[in-house]
Design a protein around this motif. Structure first.
Motif, PDB file in Angstrom:
ATOM      1  N   SER A  51     -45.436  81.042  95.268  1.00 55.56           N
ATOM      2  CA  SER A  51     -44.945  79.678  95.449  1.00 55.56           C
ATOM      3  C   SER A  51     -46.115  78.706  95.398  1.00 55.56           C
ATOM      4  O   SER A  51     -46.751  78.424  96.409  1.00 55.56           O
ATOM      5  CB  SER A  51     -44.210  79.568  96.786  1.00 55.56           C
ATOM      6  N   VAL A  52     -46.389  78.201  94.209  1.00 57.46           N
ATOM      7  CA  VAL A  52     -47.527  77.318  94.002  1.00 57.46           C
ATOM      8  C   VAL A  52     -47.383  76.024  94.794  1.00 57.46           C
ATOM      9  O   VAL A  52     -48.363  75.517  95.342  1.00 57.46           O
ATOM     10  CB  VAL A  52     -47.698  77.007  92.494  1.00 57.46           C
ATOM     11  N   ASP A  53     -46.171  75.488  94.891  1.00 60.12           N
ATOM     12  CA  ASP A  53     -45.985  74.226  95.607  1.00 60.12           C
ATOM     13  C   ASP A  53     -46.301  74.373  97.091  1.00 60.12           C
ATOM     14  O   ASP A  53     -46.909  73.490  97.693  1.00 60.12           O
ATOM     15  CB  ASP A  53     -44.583  73.666  95.398  1.00 60.12           C
ATOM     16  N   VAL A  54     -45.927  75.483  97.691  1.00 58.89           N
ATOM     17  CA  VAL A  54     -46.229  75.708  99.109  1.00 58.89           C
ATOM     18  C   VAL A  54     -47.732  75.892  99.305  1.00 58.89           C
ATOM     19  O   VAL A  54     -48.334  75.295 100.198  1.00 58.89           O
ATOM     20  CB  VAL A  54     -45.459  76.935  99.658  1.00 58.89           C
ATOM     21  N   VAL A  58     -50.059  73.394 101.526  1.00 58.62           N
ATOM     22  CA  VAL A  58     -50.769  73.884 102.708  1.00 58.62           C
ATOM     23  C   VAL A  58     -52.275  73.666 102.564  1.00 58.62           C
ATOM     24  O   VAL A  58     -52.942  73.228 103.511  1.00 58.62           O
ATOM     25  CB  VAL A  58     -50.447  75.377 102.956  1.00 58.62           C
ATOM     26  N   ILE A  59     -52.819  73.923 101.385  1.00 63.64           N
ATOM     27  CA  ILE A  59     -54.262  73.740 101.175  1.00 63.64           C
ATOM     28  C   ILE A  59     -54.636  72.270 101.270  1.00 63.64           C
ATOM     29  O   ILE A  59     -55.591  71.903 101.970  1.00 63.64           O
ATOM     30  CB  ILE A  59     -54.706  74.344  99.832  1.00 63.64           C
ATOM     31  N   LEU A  60     -53.874  71.411 100.585  1.00 67.73           N
ATOM     32  CA  LEU A  60     -54.185  69.979 100.647  1.00 67.73           C
ATOM     33  C   LEU A  60     -53.986  69.422 102.058  1.00 67.73           C
ATOM     34  O   LEU A  60     -54.779  68.607 102.530  1.00 67.73           O
ATOM     35  CB  LEU A  60     -53.337  69.200  99.643  1.00 67.73           C
ATOM     36  N   GLY A  61     -52.934  69.858 102.727  1.00 63.46           N
ATOM     37  CA  GLY A  61     -52.728  69.428 104.112  1.00 63.46           C
ATOM     38  C   GLY A  61     -53.861  69.873 105.028  1.00 63.46           C
ATOM     39  O   GLY A  61     -54.309  69.118 105.902  1.00 63.46           O
ATOM     40  N   SER A  62     -54.363  71.087 104.821  1.00 61.75           N
ATOM     41  CA  SER A  62     -55.485  71.580 105.618  1.00 61.75           C
ATOM     42  C   SER A  62     -56.756  70.781 105.344  1.00 61.75           C
ATOM     43  O   SER A  62     -57.502  70.451 106.266  1.00 61.75           O
ATOM     44  CB  SER A  62     -55.737  73.066 105.326  1.00 61.75           C
ATOM     45  N   ILE A  82     -44.713  77.924 109.676  1.00 63.17           N
ATOM     46  CA  ILE A  82     -43.942  76.822 110.260  1.00 63.17           C
ATOM     47  C   ILE A  82     -43.139  76.121 109.170  1.00 63.17           C
ATOM     48  O   ILE A  82     -41.964  75.791 109.364  1.00 63.17           O
ATOM     49  CB  ILE A  82     -44.879  75.840 110.998  1.00 63.17           C
ATOM     50  N   ALA A  83     -43.762  75.922 108.004  1.00 68.03           N
ATOM     51  CA  ALA A  83     -43.040  75.307 106.882  1.00 68.03           C
ATOM     52  C   ALA A  83     -41.842  76.161 106.486  1.00 68.03           C
ATOM     53  O   ALA A  83     -40.754  75.637 106.215  1.00 68.03           O
ATOM     54  CB  ALA A  83     -43.981  75.122 105.687  1.00 68.03           C
ATOM     55  N   TYR A  84     -42.029  77.470 106.480  1.00 66.04           N
ATOM     56  CA  TYR A  84     -40.926  78.377 106.156  1.00 66.04           C
ATOM     57  C   TYR A  84     -39.763  78.196 107.124  1.00 66.04           C
ATOM     58  O   TYR A  84     -38.608  78.091 106.718  1.00 66.04           O
ATOM     59  CB  TYR A  84     -41.419  79.826 106.194  1.00 66.04           C
ATOM     60  N   GLU A  85     -40.068  78.143 108.419  1.00 68.26           N
ATOM     61  CA  GLU A  85     -39.013  77.987 109.424  1.00 68.26           C
ATOM     62  C   GLU A  85     -38.321  76.630 109.294  1.00 68.26           C
ATOM     63  O   GLU A  85     -37.102  76.536 109.451  1.00 68.26           O
ATOM     64  CB  GLU A  85     -39.576  78.176 110.832  1.00 68.26           C
ATOM     65  N   ILE A  86     -39.068  75.579 108.991  1.00 69.92           N
ATOM     66  CA  ILE A  86     -38.469  74.254 108.824  1.00 69.92           C
ATOM     67  C   ILE A  86     -37.565  74.223 107.596  1.00 69.92           C
ATOM     68  O   ILE A  86     -36.443  73.711 107.649  1.00 69.92           O
ATOM     69  CB  ILE A  86     -39.561  73.163 108.747  1.00 69.92           C
TER      70      ILE A  86
END
Length: 96
Positions: A51-54, A58-62, A82-86
């Motif tokens: 999943s390239v978008d995830v 996550v990398i850019l957010g970090s 957490i993103a998965y659960e949301i």
């Protein structure tokens, strides 16, 4: 990360006092959160696969969190868990 294990292996400390430390609020909450974090990280690994978008999010957010907000970059797997659960929660709400 190894420094976290030092209290468990020091000669003057035994495992019994460490187990007794779980019997207060801080110890119990920390234990439960530790279990939850490991479970979230496992979900994050499966969510990141293919999943390239995830992965990009996550990398850019970090990077933004570290560069602009003074964060510590230790949680990309947790973040993806957490993103998965949301995402799962949103899908469950809107599919019914």
């Amino acid at each position: 990360m190894m420094w976290m294990l030092v209290p468990l292996i020091k000669a003057e400390n035994s495992l019994t006092p460490n187990i007794k430390s779980l019997l207060n609020l801080n110890g119990l909450v920390s234990f439960i959160v530790g279990v939850a974090v490991v479970m979230l990280a496992a979900q994050g690994v499966s969510f990141l696969k293919g999943s390239v978008d995830v992965l990009t999010g996550v990398i850019l957010g970090s990077i933004i969190g570290v560069a602009l907000l003074g964060g510590v970059p230790v949680g990309p797997l947790i973040a993806s868990g957490i993103a998965y659960e949301i995402v799962r929660l949103i899908n469950a709400i809107f599919k019914n």
